[in-house]
Design a protein around this motif. Structure first.
Motif, PDB file in Angstrom:
ATOM      1  N   ARG A 139      -8.816  15.802  27.633  1.00 42.87           N
ATOM      2  CA  ARG A 139      -8.541  15.515  29.049  1.00 42.87           C
ATOM      3  C   ARG A 139      -7.620  16.563  29.656  1.00 42.87           C
ATOM      4  O   ARG A 139      -7.453  16.602  30.865  1.00 42.87           O
ATOM      5  CB  ARG A 139      -7.958  14.121  29.201  1.00 42.87           C
TER       6      ARG A 139
ATOM      7  N   ALA B 140     -15.197  19.261  39.469  1.00 48.85           N
ATOM      8  CA  ALA B 140     -15.114  17.993  38.740  1.00 48.85           C
ATOM      9  C   ALA B 140     -16.090  17.918  37.576  1.00 48.85           C
ATOM     10  O   ALA B 140     -15.753  17.378  36.517  1.00 48.85           O
ATOM     11  CB  ALA B 140     -15.335  16.826  39.698  1.00 48.85           C
ATOM     12  N   SER B 141     -17.295  18.463  37.720  1.00 50.02           N
ATOM     13  CA  SER B 141     -18.243  18.387  36.605  1.00 50.02           C
ATOM     14  C   SER B 141     -17.723  19.156  35.395  1.00 50.02           C
ATOM     15  O   SER B 141     -17.870  18.709  34.250  1.00 50.02           O
ATOM     16  CB  SER B 141     -19.626  18.889  37.018  1.00 50.02           C
ATOM     17  N   ASP B 142     -17.082  20.306  35.607  1.00 50.97           N
ATOM     18  CA  ASP B 142     -16.498  21.066  34.500  1.00 50.97           C
ATOM     19  C   ASP B 142     -15.387  20.272  33.819  1.00 50.97           C
ATOM     20  O   ASP B 142     -15.309  20.204  32.590  1.00 50.97           O
ATOM     21  CB  ASP B 142     -15.945  22.406  34.991  1.00 50.97           C
TER      22      ASP B 142
ATOM     23  N   ASN C 293     -14.964  17.022  33.867  1.00 42.60           N
ATOM     24  CA  ASN C 293     -15.541  15.856  33.191  1.00 42.60           C
ATOM     25  C   ASN C 293     -16.255  16.241  31.898  1.00 42.60           C
ATOM     26  O   ASN C 293     -16.185  15.510  30.911  1.00 42.60           O
ATOM     27  CB  ASN C 293     -16.472  15.099  34.125  1.00 42.60           C
ATOM     28  N   PHE C 294     -16.954  17.384  31.878  1.00 39.94           N
ATOM     29  CA  PHE C 294     -17.561  17.876  30.632  1.00 39.94           C
ATOM     30  C   PHE C 294     -16.473  18.093  29.586  1.00 39.94           C
ATOM     31  O   PHE C 294     -16.611  17.712  28.426  1.00 39.94           O
ATOM     32  CB  PHE C 294     -18.290  19.204  30.858  1.00 39.94           C
TER      33      PHE C 294
ATOM     34  N   THR D 112     -16.570  13.002  29.343  1.00 44.41           N
ATOM     35  CA  THR D 112     -17.033  11.848  30.116  1.00 44.41           C
ATOM     36  C   THR D 112     -18.324  12.115  30.888  1.00 44.41           C
ATOM     37  O   THR D 112     -18.917  11.182  31.407  1.00 44.41           O
ATOM     38  CB  THR D 112     -15.949  11.391  31.109  1.00 44.41           C
ATOM     39  N   TYR D 113     -18.751  13.347  30.972  1.00 44.13           N
ATOM     40  CA  TYR D 113     -19.986  13.716  31.680  1.00 44.13           C
ATOM     41  C   TYR D 113     -20.953  14.195  30.610  1.00 44.13           C
ATOM     42  O   TYR D 113     -20.675  15.157  29.902  1.00 44.13           O
ATOM     43  CB  TYR D 113     -19.681  14.820  32.694  1.00 44.13           C
ATOM     44  N   LEU D 114     -22.069  13.516  30.453  1.00 39.95           N
ATOM     45  CA  LEU D 114     -23.021  13.784  29.369  1.00 39.95           C
ATOM     46  C   LEU D 114     -22.321  13.714  28.012  1.00 39.95           C
ATOM     47  O   LEU D 114     -22.209  14.705  27.297  1.00 39.95           O
ATOM     48  CB  LEU D 114     -23.708  15.148  29.558  1.00 39.95           C
ATOM     49  N   PRO D 115     -21.812  12.529  27.671  1.00 40.50           N
ATOM     50  CA  PRO D 115     -21.144  12.378  26.374  1.00 40.50           C
ATOM     51  C   PRO D 115     -22.047  12.871  25.239  1.00 40.50           C
ATOM     52  O   PRO D 115     -23.255  12.735  25.295  1.00 40.50           O
ATOM     53  CB  PRO D 115     -20.908  10.867  26.270  1.00 40.50           C
TER      54      PRO D 115
ATOM     55  N   CYS E 145     -18.050  27.021  31.024  1.00 41.81           N
ATOM     56  CA  CYS E 145     -17.764  26.332  32.278  1.00 41.81           C
ATOM     57  C   CYS E 145     -18.323  27.151  33.438  1.00 41.81           C
ATOM     58  O   CYS E 145     -18.583  28.344  33.299  1.00 41.81           O
ATOM     59  CB  CYS E 145     -16.259  26.194  32.480  1.00 41.81           C
TER      60      CYS E 145
END
Length: 91
Positions: free
Chosen positions: A14, A46-48, A50-51, A55-58, A66
């Protein structure tokens, strides 16, 4: 050989800054159906984050790059590429 810098996620965390590192990699000629782009700007959003946090595409496993949104200019094209040519701006 020419090289470029990229932001690589080395571990799931995180804490984005602790999980990523800027590395230098060689520039390779584009493969068939691919395009080599000189990026002028690349957003980290945010997608970077979250990856990186998992949490994004666990299930995605590091290392991975990135920067999913970039703007630049086509430098060269691989065999079979017909929709863009060197010098074209791309997003």
């Amino acid at each position: 050989a020419m090289s470029f810098r990229k932001l690589v996620v080395e571990r799931i965390s995180r804490n984005f800054r602790e999980a990523t590192r800027i590395v230098t990699a060689p520039i390779q000629a584009p493969a068939a159906g691919s395009v080599l782009v000189r990026n002028e700007f690349c957003g980290i959003n945010a997608s970077d984050v979250n990856f990186t946090a998992g949490t994004y595409l666990p299930g995605v496993k590091p290392p991975f790059d990135c920067g999913f949104e970039a703007v630049g200019t086509v430098k060269s094209v691989g065999e079979g590429v017909t929709k863009v040519k060197p010098g074209d701006p791309v997003l």
